[in-house]
Design a protein around this motif. Structure first.
Motif, PDB file in Angstrom:
ATOM      1  N   VAL A   1       0.851  -1.192   0.000  1.00 32.08           N
ATOM      2  CA  VAL A   1       0.000   0.000   0.000  1.00 32.08           C
ATOM      3  C   VAL A   1       0.886   1.241   0.000  1.00 32.08           C
ATOM      4  N   ARG A   2       0.864   1.953  -1.101  1.00 30.81           N
ATOM      5  CA  ARG A   2       1.702   3.143  -1.255  1.00 30.81           C
ATOM      6  C   ARG A   2       1.396   4.178  -0.160  1.00 30.81           C
ATOM      7  N   GLU A   3       2.455   4.783   0.340  1.00 28.55           N
ATOM      8  CA  GLU A   3       2.449   5.846   1.345  1.00 28.55           C
ATOM      9  C   GLU A   3       1.976   5.413   2.729  1.00 28.55           C
ATOM     10  N   SER A   4       1.854   4.110   2.955  1.00 32.42           N
ATOM     11  CA  SER A   4       1.529   3.629   4.297  1.00 32.42           C
ATOM     12  C   SER A   4       2.783   3.717   5.163  1.00 32.42           C
ATOM     13  N   PRO A   5       2.647   4.114   6.434  1.00 34.27           N
ATOM     14  CA  PRO A   5       3.833   4.182   7.294  1.00 34.27           C
ATOM     15  C   PRO A   5       4.426   2.801   7.599  1.00 34.27           C
ATOM     16  N   ASN A   6       3.649   1.749   7.335  1.00 35.96           N
ATOM     17  CA  ASN A   6       4.135   0.394   7.567  1.00 35.96           C
ATOM     18  C   ASN A   6       4.198  -0.463   6.322  1.00 35.96           C
ATOM     19  N   CYS A   7       3.318  -0.229   5.374  1.00 34.68           N
ATOM     20  CA  CYS A   7       3.179  -1.156   4.248  1.00 34.68           C
ATOM     21  C   CYS A   7       3.508  -0.561   2.890  1.00 34.68           C
ATOM     22  N   ALA A   8       4.212   0.552   2.864  1.00 31.86           N
ATOM     23  CA  ALA A   8       4.675   1.121   1.593  1.00 31.86           C
ATOM     24  C   ALA A   8       5.974   0.446   1.193  1.00 31.86           C
ATOM     25  N   LEU A   9       6.226   0.408  -0.126  1.00 35.01           N
ATOM     26  CA  LEU A   9       7.475  -0.178  -0.611  1.00 35.01           C
ATOM     27  C   LEU A   9       8.267   0.754  -1.513  1.00 35.01           C
ATOM     28  N   SER A  10       7.627   1.653  -2.203  1.00 36.10           N
ATOM     29  CA  SER A  10       8.386   2.581  -3.039  1.00 36.10           C
ATOM     30  C   SER A  10       8.627   3.860  -2.257  1.00 36.10           C
ATOM     31  N   GLU A  11       9.550   4.643  -2.723  1.00 36.49           N
ATOM     32  CA  GLU A  11       9.944   5.863  -2.015  1.00 36.49           C
ATOM     33  C   GLU A  11      10.340   5.494  -0.597  1.00 36.49           C
ATOM     34  N   ARG A  12       9.605   5.881   0.415  1.00 35.94           N
ATOM     35  CA  ARG A  12       9.917   5.545   1.807  1.00 35.94           C
ATOM     36  C   ARG A  12       9.299   4.209   2.162  1.00 35.94           C
ATOM     37  N   ARG A  13      10.110   3.193   2.327  1.00 33.93           N
ATOM     38  CA  ARG A  13       9.613   1.867   2.690  1.00 33.93           C
ATOM     39  C   ARG A  13       9.064   1.904   4.113  1.00 33.93           C
ATOM     40  N   GLY A  14       7.898   1.286   4.324  1.00 32.48           N
ATOM     41  CA  GLY A  14       7.283   1.263   5.648  1.00 32.48           C
ATOM     42  C   GLY A  14       8.062   0.394   6.625  1.00 32.48           C
ATOM     43  N   VAL A  15       7.839   0.626   7.906  1.00 35.82           N
ATOM     44  CA  VAL A  15       8.544  -0.104   8.962  1.00 35.82           C
ATOM     45  C   VAL A  15       8.342  -1.610   8.805  1.00 35.82           C
ATOM     46  N   PHE A  16       7.102  -2.052   8.666  1.00 37.14           N
ATOM     47  CA  PHE A  16       6.775  -3.477   8.544  1.00 37.14           C
ATOM     48  C   PHE A  16       7.405  -4.072   7.288  1.00 37.14           C
ATOM     49  N   MET A  17       7.338  -3.334   6.190  1.00 35.55           N
ATOM     50  CA  MET A  17       7.897  -3.820   4.929  1.00 35.55           C
ATOM     51  C   MET A  17       9.423  -3.883   4.958  1.00 35.55           C
ATOM     52  N   GLU A  18      10.065  -2.963   5.666  1.00 40.95           N
ATOM     53  CA  GLU A  18      11.529  -3.044   5.811  1.00 40.95           C
ATOM     54  C   GLU A  18      11.911  -4.394   6.405  1.00 40.95           C
ATOM     55  N   LEU A  19      11.216  -4.758   7.460  1.00 39.07           N
ATOM     56  CA  LEU A  19      11.521  -6.009   8.155  1.00 39.07           C
ATOM     57  C   LEU A  19      11.152  -7.225   7.309  1.00 39.07           C
ATOM     58  N   LEU A  20      10.004  -7.172   6.647  1.00 35.32           N
ATOM     59  CA  LEU A  20       9.587  -8.275   5.781  1.00 35.32           C
ATOM     60  C   LEU A  20      10.595  -8.495   4.655  1.00 35.32           C
TER      61      LEU A  20
END
Length: 167
Positions: A105-124
């Motif tokens: 999900v773009r621009e989510s603080p946890n589930c974004a992947l482009s631009e600023r990767r979310g916290v949860f996605m960084e770990l995943l």
């Protein structure tokens, strides 16, 4: 017909459950409409847990990446949530299942992947790389809402057929 198709995809929690989203930020009545087509396409859909909902509850305030990154115990919480998902992917991968990637999900603080990767996605994605699993992804655009799909359905179809999403 060959059942099952042995193809898997991860989706962020709110793609199948908009009830997890902050009140007033929902973009669909329940699940996003494309989710039904995703399941009909022969993919096994693995729903990621919502780290925000499970850590702060449904009445949480809007927060930024920085807010979540500074939240005491939050990264550890995310790692615990990812463990069973990663175990499932790892087991299935060893048995010949093909893991296509993640619908984020773009621009989510946890589930974004482009631009600023979310916290949860960084770990995943750190763990996906360690396990030598696909790090391909497609993101749900900010403008996407039930009834407002534009070209997303075509982009998703292309992604499921193995093309990289370039948007």
């Amino acid at each position: 017909m060959d059942f099952p198709g042995k193809r898997l995809i991860l989706v962020c929690h709110c793609i199948l459950n908009q009830n997890a989203v902050l009140r007033g930020w929902e973009r669909a009545r329940g699940a996003f409409p494309f989710a039904a087509d995703l399941m009909k396409s022969g993919y096994g859909v693995i729903q990621l847990p919502c780290p925000e909902l499970l850590f702060l509850g449904p009445d949480r305030p809007p927060m930024s990446y920085e807010d979540y990154a500074r939240l005491s115990g939050y990264r550890e919480h995310c790692i615990r949530l990812l463990e069973p998902v990663l175990k499932e992917l790892s087991i299935c991968s060893r048995k010949g299942y093909r893991f296509r990637g993640v619908i984020a999900v773009r621009e989510s603080p946890n589930c974004a992947l482009s631009e600023r990767r979310g916290v949860f996605m960084e770990l995943l994605f750190e763990r996906l790389r360690e396990l030598h699993l696909s790090t391909d992804f497609i993101e749900l655009p900010v403008w996407y809402a039930e009834g407002e799909e534009r070209d997303f359905r075509k982009r998703l179809d292309d992604f499921l057929r193995g093309k990289r999403d370039e948007s």
